[in-house]
Design an enzyme around this catalytic site. Sequence first.
Site, mmCIF file in Angstrom:
data_model
loop_
_atom_site.group_PDB
_atom_site.id
_atom_site.type_symbol
_atom_site.label_atom_id
_atom_site.label_comp_id
_atom_site.label_asym_id
_atom_site.label_seq_id
_atom_site.Cartn_x
_atom_site.Cartn_y
_atom_site.Cartn_z
ATOM 1 N N HIS A 446 0.703 -1.232 -0.032
ATOM 2 C CA HIS A 446 0.023 0.002 -0.274
ATOM 3 C C HIS A 446 0.825 1.445 0.081
ATOM 4 C CE1 HIS A 446 -2.829 -3.044 0.709
ATOM 5 N NE2 HIS A 446 -3.703 -2.424 0.038
ATOM 6 N N ARG A 588 -15.605 0.425 -1.459
ATOM 7 C CA ARG A 588 -15.349 -0.719 -1.154
ATOM 8 C C ARG A 588 -15.407 -0.733 0.448
ATOM 9 N NH1 ARG A 588 -9.342 -3.564 -1.806
ATOM 10 N NH2 ARG A 588 -8.637 -1.940 -0.379
ATOM 11 N N GLU A 681 -10.433 -11.604 -5.302
ATOM 12 C CA GLU A 681 -8.804 -11.463 -5.109
ATOM 13 C C GLU A 681 -8.350 -13.093 -4.239
ATOM 14 O OE1 GLU A 681 -8.013 -7.713 -3.003
ATOM 15 O OE2 GLU A 681 -10.160 -8.194 -2.066
ATOM 16 N N ASN A 704 -3.751 -7.368 -7.129
ATOM 17 C CA ASN A 704 -2.624 -7.184 -6.190
ATOM 18 C C ASN A 704 -2.619 -8.691 -5.303
ATOM 19 O OD1 ASN A 704 -2.045 -4.946 -7.409
ATOM 20 N ND2 ASN A 704 -3.335 -3.761 -5.564
ATOM 21 N N ASP A 705 -3.844 -8.891 -4.661
ATOM 22 C CA ASP A 705 -4.053 -10.087 -3.792
ATOM 23 C C ASP A 705 -4.273 -11.343 -4.540
ATOM 24 O OD1 ASP A 705 -3.810 -9.144 -1.322
ATOM 25 O OD2 ASP A 705 -5.521 -7.821 -1.383
ATOM 26 N N ARG A 715 2.985 -10.246 -1.140
ATOM 27 C CA ARG A 715 3.368 -9.081 -1.966
ATOM 28 C C ARG A 715 3.985 -8.036 -1.297
ATOM 29 N NH1 ARG A 715 -2.862 -6.269 -1.475
ATOM 30 N NH2 ARG A 715 -1.932 -4.272 -2.052
ATOM 31 N N CYS A 752 -9.219 -3.810 -10.536
ATOM 32 C CA CYS A 752 -8.543 -2.470 -9.881
ATOM 33 C C CYS A 752 -7.454 -2.592 -9.139
ATOM 34 C CB CYS A 752 -9.687 -2.019 -8.697
ATOM 35 S SG CYS A 752 -10.165 -3.458 -7.564
HETATM 36 C C1 PEP Z 1 -6.006 -5.767 -4.916
HETATM 37 O O1 PEP Z 1 -5.801 -6.470 -4.135
HETATM 38 O O2 PEP Z 1 -5.790 -5.826 -6.024
HETATM 39 C C2 PEP Z 1 -6.844 -4.515 -4.479
HETATM 40 C C3 PEP Z 1 -7.279 -3.790 -5.343
HETATM 41 O O3 PEP Z 1 -6.963 -4.199 -3.124
HETATM 42 P P1 PEP Z 1 -5.858 -3.767 -2.279
HETATM 43 O O4 PEP Z 1 -4.585 -3.484 -2.925
HETATM 44 O O5 PEP Z 1 -6.318 -2.592 -1.618
HETATM 45 O O6 PEP Z 1 -5.557 -4.999 -1.355
HETATM 46 MG MG MG Z 2 -6.835 -6.556 -2.022
#
Ligand code: PEP
Ligand code: MG
Length: 826
Positions: A446, A588, A681, A704-705, A715, A752
């Site tokens: 993040h 979200r 995810e 990402n997840d 990650r 996303c």
């Molecule tokens: C993701 O996991 O791709 C996502 C958009 O959520 P975050 O990055 O906030 O975990």
């Molecule tokens: Mg995520």
Amino acid sequence: MLHVTADAIALGREVADKDAAIAQVGDLMVQAGFMDPGYIDSMRGREQEANTLLGNGIAIPHGLQKDRELIHRTGVAVLQVPAGVDWKDGEKAHVIVGIAARSDEHIRILSNLTDVLADETLARDLAQTDDVNLLLAALNGDTAPAEPVRLSDYEYQSVVHYPAGAGLHARPATFFTELAATFEADVRVRNGDRSADGQSMSALLRLGVTGGCELVVSTQGPQAEEALAALTAAIRDGLGDSGEPEEAPVAATERAYAGVCCRGIAAAPGIAVGPLMTWHSTEVVLQEEAGEPAVEQARLRQAVAAATAEIDDLVRHAEAHQQRDEAGIFSAHRGLLADPDLLQRAEQALTAGVSAPVAWWHCIQKEVESLRALVDERLAGRASDMEDVGVRVLRHLDPSAVRTRALELGEPGILVAHDLTPTETATLDRDRVLGFVTAVGGPTSHTAILARSLGIPALVGMGPEVLNLRSEQAIVDAAAGLLVTDPTDQDLKLAEVVCAQATRDHQRAWDSRFEPALTRDAERIEVVGNIGSAAEAQAVVDHGGEGVGLLRTEFLFLGRDSAPDEDEQYAEYRAMIEALNGFPLIIRTLDIGGDKQVPYLNLQAEDNPFLGVRGIRLCLREEALFRTQLRAIYRASRHGPVKIMFPMVGLLEELRQARALAESARIEVGADPVDLGIMIEVPSAVALADAFAQEADFFSIGTNDLTQYTLAMDRMHPALAAQADALHPAVLRMIQLTCEAAARHGRWVGVCGGVAAEPLAACILAGLGVNELSMNAAAIPAVKLALRQARLSDCRTLARQALTRTTAAEVQALDLQADAGEADHD
Ligand code: PEP
Ligand code: MG
């Protein structure tokens, strides 16, 4: 679908003020039978809540959602006020587009207006014209035809290549139309199978002409030949665009710097040049008061013994858990502390009557400095180990001596830190922090996400040695994954060239950012933004985003001492909705856990937080927290189009419980239903996508997840983060399965995660069947441009190619043009 007709347009009106303008446009709408006169008051009410001036003299007054019962049928009317009317803080509106829409249909008008918003000349024309057709064309989206406009060429024709450079953007298009208007001739320009009237600036822009495109210019009429010759020559000369020769682009992989290069993982794109500023999150405050030397000596020896015992424990623990790296590091620390010289030097200082903390720390500092000065990088890297050992002893000498230090920076430069928390990153001063590098962290952490949204070039996962680097001047070249210290003049020149290249590419995309992402075969992909605050919502709109695909609400909970209550959350969501001015907002619900820890919630520490009580799991256990948020969202939903999305859903029961809670919160606050979707995810959600698609209104894939859980790679892991690539074919197959299941049940799919912001990936995702791409605001213009330059049919071919590859590197090596061609020959 909204469509403006000529009888609902009033040209050349004069009005005393905004109120009168709303009354007049409202009258037009009442006369056209769109609505009850009472809706005019609702339009005034909307202005109290959110100003509807879009920019470039265009306002779109529309009523409040709660009053939509007063609408008889969807419709649009236009009041043109050439002299303008004060709409917002002295800014005038000239074209007032009144909208009566029972749902969010006015978004299409907004999207049709994007051409006008990006184009001052066209906006001025609309404000002054007495030709109603000009307004009809702009509002009815003749700018966004279902099929590409293909008109036959005129009699006189010539073929010309558009020169390399910024492409046919607003300035050269104006040059062309103005030149064309000086001849008595009709002019057409064709790029492939798209044609445009040579007198229409917006039609020319929609041709999507980039450097090297082959254009057919054709003319007819009394001066056809002269016009053709002049226009062809003007195109060759660049249509008045600066004749500055562009420096040849230098690919990231080809950048050879002569200075000392350290490799990291690109977390946010860009290049920055400045002095290195190392920030240690702890600060040492020494207690000067000393007792008798013998007392101080005993104190020091006790502290060293206690620290040694602590390190022994750490080594034992690491060995018991097979953590060989950690065991090695702590054994080395034990070795440093056991060095009799070190203790002896500190004890000598005690004889001068100083306190044990002062003597010890002084001695450690000298060691650290001399280690840092060593040329051998491996030995120099020991400086941070020495500091670590020194701090450990100091804590035993005086627990109050080591304090957490706030991030305060002096001169602008490149920040070097062990790590930055998302909160620290969010509060970085953009004017001071030109770029940052961290010892740990991954590209989808993040911290990296925030760096991208702040537009700060960043490298992460550089290893602890980075903390020992010193350099008056350094370069962060994120695309090349390099931090260059002691750069040569040649290096600085290269950085300048790369920067200029990035600025040019950026400008090209920026100029066309308000145009919809309509592929060359006329398929629309929605491009929206990821945000964490109302300011970012505004940034999304300013960057050409068509709404928000992901609001990370947990960011509202970070960096404070207590959770925001319902009213505070409501006010935040409402501010975002208002900033979006009619564009949709996907909220979200809280995704706390993993790398987003919120100390004041007093959640239990977990060994494995990414696999623990995170996201929806946490919300279902902390029902009060969840309900407060849901109530705030539903209350805010009265102010504009909102959808709700649940994170980290892996089990169907979770979705059912979350929906039930949402429904009860909705009933409590008396709001209308909104769409409820889920993030995809977790691999189990992909495996059960068919079942989820029957109970969720939409999917948004969090790559990402999904990547971390599909490839089993943390990650945040410095050693693995570079491999945790969302373009890995295994992840792409997950996305394919999700899109197929969604299509079977008539659901739309967004992405996303960070990968949506990469132009090549955006094309692959569109080819896999993704309908919406959501990313940090800064990435929106380039992704829209990449999609506009592509054909969806080619993207599908590219996606098919990607799915047949077996490594991420092979997917990364694909090229949209080449691989579409490859398939054509298959
Ligand atoms: C993701 O996991 O791709 C996502 C958009 O959520 P975050 O990055 O906030 O975990
Ligand atoms: Mg995520």
